[in-house]
Design a protein around this motif. Structure first.
Motif, mmCIF file in Angstrom:
data_model
loop_
_atom_site.group_PDB
_atom_site.id
_atom_site.type_symbol
_atom_site.label_atom_id
_atom_site.label_comp_id
_atom_site.label_asym_id
_atom_site.label_seq_id
_atom_site.Cartn_x
_atom_site.Cartn_y
_atom_site.Cartn_z
ATOM 1 N N UNK A 248 15.006 4.375 -15.804
ATOM 2 C CA UNK A 248 13.702 4.673 -15.220
ATOM 3 C C UNK A 248 12.573 4.394 -16.210
ATOM 4 N N UNK A 249 12.802 4.699 -17.476
ATOM 5 C CA UNK A 249 11.784 4.408 -18.487
ATOM 6 C C UNK A 249 11.548 2.906 -18.583
ATOM 7 N N UNK A 250 12.617 2.148 -18.518
ATOM 8 C CA UNK A 250 12.501 0.691 -18.574
ATOM 9 C C UNK A 250 11.710 0.169 -17.373
ATOM 10 N N UNK A 251 11.989 0.713 -16.199
ATOM 11 C CA UNK A 251 11.248 0.310 -14.997
ATOM 12 C C UNK A 251 9.778 0.687 -15.120
ATOM 13 N N UNK A 252 9.509 1.856 -15.690
ATOM 14 C CA UNK A 252 8.119 2.283 -15.873
ATOM 15 C C UNK A 252 7.383 1.322 -16.790
ATOM 16 N N UNK A 253 8.009 0.936 -17.885
ATOM 17 C CA UNK A 253 7.372 0.019 -18.829
ATOM 18 C C UNK A 253 7.106 -1.336 -18.185
ATOM 19 N N UNK A 254 8.065 -1.826 -17.421
ATOM 20 C CA UNK A 254 7.886 -3.118 -16.758
ATOM 21 C C UNK A 254 6.742 -3.061 -15.749
ATOM 22 N N UNK A 255 6.640 -1.959 -15.006
ATOM 23 C CA UNK A 255 5.558 -1.804 -14.034
ATOM 24 C C UNK A 255 4.203 -1.744 -14.740
ATOM 25 N N UNK A 256 4.151 -1.061 -15.866
ATOM 26 C CA UNK A 256 2.907 -0.976 -16.638
ATOM 27 C C UNK A 256 2.479 -2.358 -17.110
ATOM 28 N N UNK A 257 3.418 -3.124 -17.641
ATOM 29 C CA UNK A 257 3.099 -4.470 -18.125
ATOM 30 C C UNK A 257 2.544 -5.334 -16.996
ATOM 31 N N UNK A 258 3.152 -5.244 -15.821
ATOM 32 C CA UNK A 258 2.718 -6.048 -14.687
ATOM 33 C C UNK A 258 1.338 -5.637 -14.178
ATOM 34 N N UNK A 260 -1.143 -3.907 -16.158
ATOM 35 C CA UNK A 260 -1.891 -3.402 -17.299
ATOM 36 C C UNK A 260 -3.398 -3.549 -17.122
ATOM 37 N N UNK A 261 -3.843 -4.495 -16.309
ATOM 38 C CA UNK A 261 -5.277 -4.716 -16.120
ATOM 39 C C UNK A 261 -5.918 -3.708 -15.155
ATOM 40 N N UNK A 262 -5.114 -2.900 -14.501
ATOM 41 C CA UNK A 262 -5.654 -1.921 -13.555
ATOM 42 C C UNK A 262 -6.283 -0.734 -14.295
ATOM 43 N N UNK A 263 -7.568 -0.498 -14.041
ATOM 44 C CA UNK A 263 -8.237 0.634 -14.697
ATOM 45 C C UNK A 263 -7.743 1.970 -14.156
ATOM 46 N N UNK A 264 -7.146 1.965 -12.955
ATOM 47 C CA UNK A 264 -6.643 3.202 -12.384
ATOM 48 C C UNK A 264 -5.181 3.461 -12.733
ATOM 49 N N UNK A 265 -4.649 2.691 -13.687
ATOM 50 C CA UNK A 265 -3.254 2.860 -14.083
ATOM 51 C C UNK A 265 -3.093 4.208 -14.778
ATOM 52 N N UNK A 266 -2.352 5.090 -14.176
ATOM 53 C CA UNK A 266 -2.209 6.446 -14.691
ATOM 54 C C UNK A 266 -0.766 6.903 -14.569
ATOM 55 N N UNK A 267 -0.476 8.050 -15.165
ATOM 56 C CA UNK A 267 0.858 8.627 -15.043
ATOM 57 C C UNK A 267 1.196 8.832 -13.570
ATOM 58 N N UNK A 268 0.230 9.309 -12.798
ATOM 59 C CA UNK A 268 0.478 9.576 -11.378
ATOM 60 C C UNK A 268 0.801 8.296 -10.616
ATOM 61 N N UNK A 269 0.090 7.207 -10.914
ATOM 62 C CA UNK A 269 0.316 5.934 -10.222
ATOM 63 C C UNK A 269 1.719 5.413 -10.513
ATOM 64 N N UNK A 270 2.109 5.413 -11.794
ATOM 65 C CA UNK A 270 3.430 4.893 -12.175
ATOM 66 C C UNK A 270 4.540 5.807 -11.655
ATOM 67 N N UNK A 271 4.331 7.106 -11.749
ATOM 68 C CA UNK A 271 5.339 8.048 -11.259
ATOM 69 C C UNK A 271 5.555 7.882 -9.765
ATOM 70 N N UNK A 272 4.471 7.674 -9.026
ATOM 71 C CA UNK A 272 4.591 7.460 -7.582
ATOM 72 C C UNK A 272 5.384 6.198 -7.282
ATOM 73 N N UNK A 273 5.144 5.150 -8.069
ATOM 74 C CA UNK A 273 5.894 3.895 -7.876
ATOM 75 C C UNK A 273 7.392 4.109 -8.097
ATOM 76 N N UNK A 274 7.733 4.938 -9.070
ATOM 77 C CA UNK A 274 9.145 5.185 -9.393
ATOM 78 C C UNK A 274 9.764 6.253 -8.503
ATOM 79 N N UNK A 275 8.918 7.018 -7.818
ATOM 80 C CA UNK A 275 9.440 8.099 -6.990
ATOM 81 C C UNK A 275 9.869 9.308 -7.794
#
Length: 360
Positions: A248-258, A260-275
């Motif tokens: 899951x950490x690896x998936x989170x990092x990959x999603x962040x990299x993809x 990274x330009x989003x100003x709304x990129x937050x813990x909540x956004x990434x957590x929601x993507x991972x479920x």
């Protein structure tokens, strides 16, 4: 045989005489310097069988680096390879019948030290280097060095994607990079699957129509490779202990990299993507001796540093670059940049410009 080459959407064909072949690569080099993109492809099916091996070897030597090739005895050699080259990255897609490719000690005299990230997309293959043997099944990958004697065996007919990467750029992203060489990265690795899907979309250069897009592509590819190699660096022991949490950490990092330009990129956004829950995600980064905010900040600063170092982005204001990589506060960007790199964004830009003038 027809050898096809394209630069930024234009295409031209060249016959099979040696003079035309050499002229193409001289012209191709000029195209590369002018437009920063060259695409070339070669298929052996239209060639007499007696010429196929020699022509493939010559082609690969010209577009990549020197190797020896020996088809499996008693088989008809068939191969197709296409390459896209942009500053900092070369992408090669191909398929081949069973054969052995060897980069010998003599070949190493060309002085090429780049790295090759090889993804076996179908069939089976094996690689021998550094006294190690690595077997690759469907979807598996391995990082190799062009500065070392290496043998790659295509055991069955199959296809592959190979990335030629700058050793210095990748080393800046992956601590202890040398430890990741000649280690199998399994097909189920999330970063590998995301990288392979991303590379599939790049075939033909459709997403690389402008210098700015090409730089974005280079950044994405290096970051995804770094994440995949980071999982290797962590080691099998750690992976066994953490299991699903590591994945899951690896998936989170990959999603962040993809994203990274989003100003709304937050813990909540990434957590929601991972479920998963936001606090759960924060703990995953803490177990990795980091934090969510620190990881995002480092990735944004690294991308800004690369853009400031690239001549293609020199007309772009520092503030624009900061916004492009996801910063919303310029003062915070400048403070963080100086703290990490010990200089200002303009200092990096000026140093890169002076280095470029010296090389010219």
């Amino acid at each position: 045989m027809r050898i096809r080459a394209a630069a930024l959407g234009s295409a031209f064909a060249i016959g099979d005489s040696r003079q035309a072949w050499i002229a193409f690569f001289i012209q191709g080099d000029l195209v590369l310097k002018a437009n920063n993109l060259v695409a070339v492809s070669l298929a052996t099916d239209e060639l007499p069988e007696s010429d196929r091996v020699a022509r493939w070897r010559e082609h690969f030597c010209q577009v990549a680096y020197a190797v020896e090739i020996a088809p499996e005895s008693g088989t008809s050699f068939r191969a197709c390879v296409s390459s896209i080259t942009i500053p900092g990255l070369q992408l090669l897609h191909g398929n081949m019948s069973p054969a052995v490719l060897t980069r010998t000690a003599v070949h190493l005299e060309d002085g090429i030290t780049d790295l090759a990230f090889f993804i076996n997309r179908s069939g089976s293959a094996s690689v021998h280097a550094r006294g190690r043997d690595v077997t690759l099944l469907h979807g598996d990958a391995v990082l190799m060095s062009s500065a070392e004697v290496t043998t790659l065996k295509r055991l069955t007919p199959g296809s592959s994607t190979s990335l030629r990467l700058s050793r210095s750029i990748l080393a800046s992203l992956v601590p202890n990079l040398e430890d990741t060489l000649m280690t199998r990265i399994p097909e189920h690795d999330y970063a590998i699957r995301m990288l392979d899907g991303y590379l599939s979309r790049l075939q033909g250069g459709a997403l690389m129509g402008t210098p700015e897009l090409r730089q974005v592509v280079v950044s994405h590819v290096y970051d995804l490779v770094a994440i995949a190699l980071g999982a290797v660096r962590d080691g099998e022991e750690s992976a066994k202990i953490r299991g699903t949490r590591a994945a899951r950490l690896e998936r989170a990092k990959a999603f962040i990299v993809e994203n990274i330009n989003r100003m709304d990129l937050s813990v909540a956004v990434v957590a929601s993507h991972l479920g998963v829950g936001a606090r759960y995600l924060q703990r995953l980064f803490e177990e990795d001796s980091s934090t969510f905010c620190k990881f995002v900040l480092e990735k944004r600063l690294a991308r800004a540093h690369r853009m400031l170092s690239e001549p293609v982005f020199s007309p772009r204001a520092v503030s624009t670059i900061a916004y492009d990589v996801g910063f919303g506060d310029l003062s915070y960007f400048h403070r963080s940049f100086r703290k990490l790199y010990g200089t200002t964004p303009l200092g990096v830009r000026h140093a890169a410009r002076e280095s470029s003038l010296e090389q010219a």
